[in-house]
Write an enzyme that holds these catalytic residues in place. Sequence first.
Site, mmCIF file in Angstrom:
data_model
loop_
_atom_site.group_PDB
_atom_site.id
_atom_site.type_symbol
_atom_site.label_atom_id
_atom_site.label_comp_id
_atom_site.label_asym_id
_atom_site.label_seq_id
_atom_site.Cartn_x
_atom_site.Cartn_y
_atom_site.Cartn_z
ATOM 1 N N HIS A 1 -1.665 -0.178 -9.732
ATOM 2 C CA HIS A 1 -2.283 -1.093 -8.752
ATOM 3 C C HIS A 1 -2.856 -2.341 -9.461
ATOM 4 C CE1 HIS A 1 -4.044 -1.213 -4.445
ATOM 5 N NE2 HIS A 1 -3.857 -2.443 -4.895
ATOM 6 N N ARG B 1 0.851 -1.185 0.000
ATOM 7 C CA ARG B 1 0.000 0.000 0.000
ATOM 8 C C ARG B 1 0.887 1.234 0.000
ATOM 9 N NH1 ARG B 1 -3.556 -2.830 -1.348
ATOM 10 N NH2 ARG B 1 -5.643 -3.072 -0.460
ATOM 11 N N GLU C 1 -4.367 7.285 -5.167
ATOM 12 C CA GLU C 1 -4.583 6.552 -6.426
ATOM 13 C C GLU C 1 -5.849 7.058 -7.098
ATOM 14 O OE1 GLU C 1 -4.393 2.330 -5.702
ATOM 15 O OE2 GLU C 1 -2.363 2.467 -4.904
HETATM 16 C C1 DGY Z 1 -5.938 -6.166 -2.363
HETATM 17 O O1 DGY Z 1 -6.807 -7.037 -2.603
HETATM 18 O O2 DGY Z 1 -5.874 -5.593 -1.288
HETATM 19 C C2 DGY Z 1 -4.975 -5.861 -3.445
HETATM 20 O O3 DGY Z 1 -4.328 -4.666 -3.237
HETATM 21 C C3 DGY Z 1 -5.662 -5.909 -4.804
HETATM 22 O O4 DGY Z 1 -4.687 -5.875 -5.806
#
Ligand code: DGY
Length: 325
Positions: free
Chosen positions: A284, A236, A265
Site C-alpha cells: 500500500h 482498495r 492489510e
Molecule cells: C488513500 O489516500 O486513500 C490512499 O490509498 C493512500 O495511499
Amino acid sequence: MPNTVLVTQSLPDQYLDSLAEHAELDVLEADQHLSDSALAMRRAACHGVVCTLTDTIDRDVLQDMENLEFVSSVSVGVDHIDVSALSARGIAVGNTPGVLVDTTADTAFALLLAAARRIAEGDRYIRDGKWTASKRWTPDFFLGKDVSGSTLGIVGLGPIGQAMAQRAAGFGMTLASWTPSGREVTGVRSMPLEELLATSDFVSVHVALSDTTRNLIDGARIATMKPGAVLINTARGGIVDESAVAAALDDGHLFAAGLDVFEEEPVPADSPLLKHPRVVVVPHIGSATASTRRKMVDLAVANAVAALRGEPMPYCVNPEVYTSL
Ligand code: DGY
C-alpha cells in the site's frame, strides 16, 4: 475547557504544533488503536480525530464518542470510516483529494510494467542464484507481455484513472474505460464493464471502495477477462476477489497481477497471492513519496484546523452536514 483532538499516529512536529495552537492533543502510541477498549475514556473526551486509513471508525468505535465534532483522515479514500453514521450525527469528515493523483498513477503504471515484464520475478531469480550458465539468455527465456500496442482497460475514470490513461497513452496503448459515473474522457473509449474485461490486455482498477464496488471484480467477472490478461489494483483490496485472482493465475487464465492493496492489510503471509511468482506485490505505497505525503498531511491538518475554528473543512466528503445545520 479547550477542545481535544485525538491524533492516531504521530505526525511531524510542525503539524502537531499547528494543531496544538487550537486544541489539546492526545496522540496515540504506535501500538495503540483507536478501537482499543482501554481507550474508551480518551475516545469519549475527544472533539476531533486526525486519523489515517488504518483506523477503522465504525459504529462500534463511535458509540462512546459523544463529544465528536469532526474526523480528518490523511487519505483520499474514506472506506475505513462509516461516513453515513457520522453524517447522521452532523459530524464532518475530511479527506485529502487531488494531491496523490500522479504519485498513485505512477505506482499503478510501475506495477503494470513490472507485472508485464516479470521484473520482480527476474530480480528474485538472480538473487536466488538461479541465473546460471545453463539457464541464461535463450529466445524463450523469461518472456513477458507487450505493453506498447496493447489495450488498457481502466475501471474508474476519476483523477487517478485519467492520470493512468495519460501514462498509458505515452506507451502507445489503446485506452478503454468503464466508470460508475459514466464520465467520458477524450482518447479513452468508454464501454460496458463486461466488454472492457473481455477485450483488455491490462485492467487497472481505480474506483473507490463502496457498497456498490465491493467485490466488483469477482470470480465470475475474472472468468470473462481476456485470457492472458494482467490485473492491476492500486485502489482498495475489497474491490477484487483475491482468491479468484489467485485461482485464475494458477490455471493460467491471467498472466500476472500487480497489487498495492489487499482485502486485509498487512496481507496475511499465507495469502495464496503471495505463492504465485507472477504476482507483484507492494505494501500500500501508492501515494508514498515524501512530497505527496507532506501534501496529504497538510490538507488533513488544514481540515482539522478549519473544524476547530468552527469553519467548514476545505476538503469535506459530507458537506451536507454544513447545510443541514
Ligand atoms: C488513500 O489516500 O486513500 C490512499 O490509498 C493512500 O495511499
